[in-house]
Design a protein around this motif. Sequence first.
Motif, short mmCIF file in Angstrom:
data_model
loop_
_atom_site.label_atom_id
_atom_site.label_comp_id
_atom_site.label_asym_id
_atom_site.label_seq_id
_atom_site.Cartn_x
_atom_site.Cartn_y
_atom_site.Cartn_z
N TYR A 202 -8.91 4.85 -10.93
CA TYR A 202 -9.13 3.45 -11.29
C TYR A 202 -7.83 2.66 -11.15
CZ TYR A 202 -10.01 -0.69 -14.14
OH TYR A 202 -10.12 -1.99 -14.58
N ASP A 206 -9.32 2.56 -6.68
CA ASP A 206 -10.50 3.22 -6.12
C ASP A 206 -11.75 2.47 -6.59
OD1 ASP A 206 -12.80 4.98 -5.98
OD2 ASP A 206 -11.42 6.65 -5.64
N GLU A 207 -12.56 1.97 -5.65
CA GLU A 207 -13.73 1.16 -6.00
C GLU A 207 -14.78 1.98 -6.73
OE1 GLU A 207 -16.29 -1.83 -6.75
OE2 GLU A 207 -14.16 -1.94 -6.18
N ASN A 210 -13.68 2.23 -10.20
CA ASN A 210 -13.87 0.93 -10.85
C ASN A 210 -15.32 0.77 -11.33
OD1 ASN A 210 -13.07 -1.91 -11.48
ND2 ASN A 210 -14.58 -2.36 -9.89
N GLN A 211 -16.26 1.14 -10.47
CA GLN A 211 -17.67 1.04 -10.82
C GLN A 211 -18.03 2.00 -11.95
OE1 GLN A 211 -19.79 1.68 -7.17
NE2 GLN A 211 -19.00 -0.18 -6.20
#
Length: 308
Positions: A202, A206-207, A210-211
Amino acid sequence: MKILSIDIGGTGIKSDIYSQNGQTLGDFKEMPTVVDHAAGTNNILEQVLVLVETYSQSYELDGVAISSAGVIDPVAGKVIYSGYTIPGYIGTEFKQQIEAQFNIPCFVENDVNSAALGEYWLGAAKGSKSAVCLTIGTGIGGAILLDGTIWHGNSFAGGEVGYLPVNGHNWQDLASTTALCQDYENRTGRAGMTGKIVMQAYRDGDEAANQAVNQFVGNFCRGLLPVLYLFNPEKVIIGGGIMQQQDILIPKIKHKLDQLLQNQFFLPDELVAASFGNESGRIGAVYHFLKMQGLEAQQKREVATSNH
């Protein structure tokens, strides 16, 4: 005094020696719990007895304080209920076994209750009239403190908030560190993730991380809502290894609660990370030990007085 404090979780056992002031003497040990989910068994009692024997070779112990996962009868000092995280744990007789084998007092309390007591004694809940302490780890544990006393409930199961229903699931199945890691693994196809790895991803932008973190925070806050509405605590204290990332998680949790709550009026005065991290349970177990030892001594004095 030299009190051996042992903290038992679903994945590990941590121990250290403490003074009666809650200060560590610096002899920390950690080992993984021996649990066989397929067979529905564990060797935790045997591991604890070996630990007590090992420390007894170096110290003249005044007692053993245990903080453990599961529903604990703190008078009998045994496990009276345990979920799927530790199979075969119900009925484990810590107090009876340790006192019989080593002839020293032993007192046992639930791990989150112990963490709450540690925070009340020396940490973030000190001086509070009401507090809810939550720990995020293999599952989610909760403890309710009213004027420094744990609310145990009718069958010692007060605060077992991990089983609260959230979106058709147990809260802990959606908002534990285990759930966070599993979500990230599902998004990336990677395996063997830990909370530390996910949170570092995070931080690295890193997407998928994040999600996963945003989903985790949302699920955590949805489960926290009924706790806040029901108890209206002065303080909420959040512990567990994941809260080493408090600089990220505490602002996110506060922001999400602002969005979800009916009004900011329902927010606690303080929402903070536990002061002692994973040490809270061991410190609180010492506090519980001292309180219970004092209570037993008082009861013996009263019996002696009544017999004269």
